[in-house]
Write an enzyme that holds these catalytic residues in place. Sequence first.
Site, PDB file in Angstrom:
ATOM      1  N   HIS A  22       1.066  -1.487   0.169  1.00  0.00           N
ATOM      2  CA  HIS A  22      -0.248   0.020   0.164  1.00  0.00           C
ATOM      3  C   HIS A  22       0.622   1.143   0.251  1.00  0.00           C
ATOM      4  O   HIS A  22       2.392   1.808   0.821  1.00  0.00           O
ATOM      5  CB  HIS A  22      -0.683   0.115   1.216  1.00  0.00           C
ATOM      6  CG  HIS A  22      -1.425   0.908   1.512  1.00  0.00           C
ATOM      7  ND1 HIS A  22      -2.882   1.334   0.475  1.00  0.00           N
ATOM      8  CD2 HIS A  22      -1.263   2.512   1.853  1.00  0.00           C
ATOM      9  CE1 HIS A  22      -3.091   2.924   1.046  1.00  0.00           C
ATOM     10  NE2 HIS A  22      -2.464   3.227   1.905  1.00  0.00           N
ATOM     11  N   LYS A  75      -9.097  -1.565   5.879  1.00  0.00           N
ATOM     12  CA  LYS A  75      -9.289  -2.223   4.066  1.00  0.00           C
ATOM     13  C   LYS A  75      -7.924  -3.657   4.312  1.00  0.00           C
ATOM     14  O   LYS A  75      -7.926  -4.884   3.437  1.00  0.00           O
ATOM     15  CB  LYS A  75      -9.456  -1.598   3.850  1.00  0.00           C
ATOM     16  CG  LYS A  75     -10.843  -0.242   3.548  1.00  0.00           C
ATOM     17  CD  LYS A  75     -10.550   1.295   2.927  1.00  0.00           C
ATOM     18  CE  LYS A  75      -9.313   2.246   2.653  1.00  0.00           C
ATOM     19  NZ  LYS A  75      -9.811   3.380   2.855  1.00  0.00           N
TER      20      LYS A  75
HETATM   21  N1  URA Z   1      -5.796   6.485   2.496  1.00  0.00           N
HETATM   22  C1  URA Z   1      -7.526   5.727   3.612  1.00  0.00           C
HETATM   23  O1  URA Z   1      -7.846   4.725   2.831  1.00  0.00           O
HETATM   24  N2  URA Z   1      -7.399   6.500   4.263  1.00  0.00           N
HETATM   25  C2  URA Z   1      -7.307   7.596   5.414  1.00  0.00           C
HETATM   26  O2  URA Z   1      -7.505   8.284   5.974  1.00  0.00           O
HETATM   27  C3  URA Z   1      -6.864   8.641   4.202  1.00  0.00           C
HETATM   28  C4  URA Z   1      -5.614   8.016   3.400  1.00  0.00           C
END
Ligand code: URA
Length: 433
Positions: free
Chosen positions: A86, A191
């Site tokens: 990520h 996530k």
């Molecule tokens: N990306 C995300 O998924 N959440 C955040 O709070 C900031 C960047």
Amino acid sequence: MTEKFDAVDVIRTKRDGGRLSDGQIDWVLAAYTRGVVAEEQMSALAMAILLNGMDRAEIARWTAAMIASGERLDFSGLSRPTADKHSTGGVGDKITLPLAPLVAVFGVAVPQLSGRGLGHTGGTLDKLESIPGWRAALTNDEMMAQLQDVGAVICQAGSGLAPADRKLYALRDVTGTVEAIPLIASSIMSKKIAEGTGSLVLDVKVGSGAFMKDATRARELARTMVELGTDAGVLTVALLTDMSTPLGLTAGNALEVREAVEVLAGGGPPDVVELTVALALEMLAAAGRPDLDPAAALADGRAMDVWRRMIAAQGGDPDATLPVARESEQVLAQADGVLDSLDALAVGVAAWRLGAGRARKEDPVQAGAGVELHAKPGDLVRAGQPVLTLHTDTPERFARAREALEGAIGISPAASLPEPSLRALVLDRIAAS
Ligand code: URA
């Protein structure tokens, strides 16, 4: 239904610097998702968290409650280990495109659930959608089949993952509470953990084009996410990487796909290759496959073979000509000397204004729009030489893009050239202690 807690009590606890109990956290996120805690109450709580913070156990519980608001994917049926990456987002950051197929070459499955761009950083799905025929939306079964067969998938995250986060992120966006480290870390990690990857490598960007402008806050965000992943049983490592200038020589959807394909063909800009290989080494090590040589798999075409299969599996034509914008204009160097800065945020905003990005999530993007760089910091330039080419289908956008670039190109006399070692791309590595 009688509620277990009162939203105002929860807000007061955090407002007064206290810690939230597990019960309060579970309740407030579930009740918010159900619509029982009102938007204005959650926005007050988010602001209290931004001002007073949360400790490690609170953040872990908050993350678990966000995961519990939706579905969890399960890759345990695959015959390969899984590793994901990520990035917190940057300008010209197309690394996912060569990285996913590269790691898959070595038998490690890469489930890369990605998003679209909003604001000055581009979205991986927008980039891939510039390939004719390619589709972002897959069912969970299609994703599993592609992971088993090809080893890499880059697709849209389904709406079932962490729905509490989607609601809360939209609220944070309009209440000045995006910047709270506990909320950023729990948003990203909920996530990734719900997605079910076995290991995770985080690319936390630092600099003008990044979410985190200074290294201290970026390091704190990285450490918080590494702790969250570790506590949830996901082997997590973070690299802190420079985002003061764009990555590579392109920012914009089809322009970035073209550059990613150059990297997969064994060429491409050195910084894109360096970061792709550095992240691949981390992902392979995290998946239990250290001592492999990802650079060789870029050079000899094995990563390109996986890329072609990955694109074709999602309906894309890897041989199709990529879209090119109808109009272009150059930005010229104003003096002789060394390019000592080319500001990432300015280039990102210019690419966005040219049509590569969107202001609202329902806006369309132009596949060919963006910015091409002809020089990078450290290069010698001469007055009148092109430093950038701006691309768009809609030439009335050039003026606003040029405005974004005012002051963004710094040129110094050649004598003040900094040491190349001061331009490190990977600034730090953070692993579980
Ligand atoms: N990306 C995300 O998924 N959440 C955040 O709070 C900031 C960047």
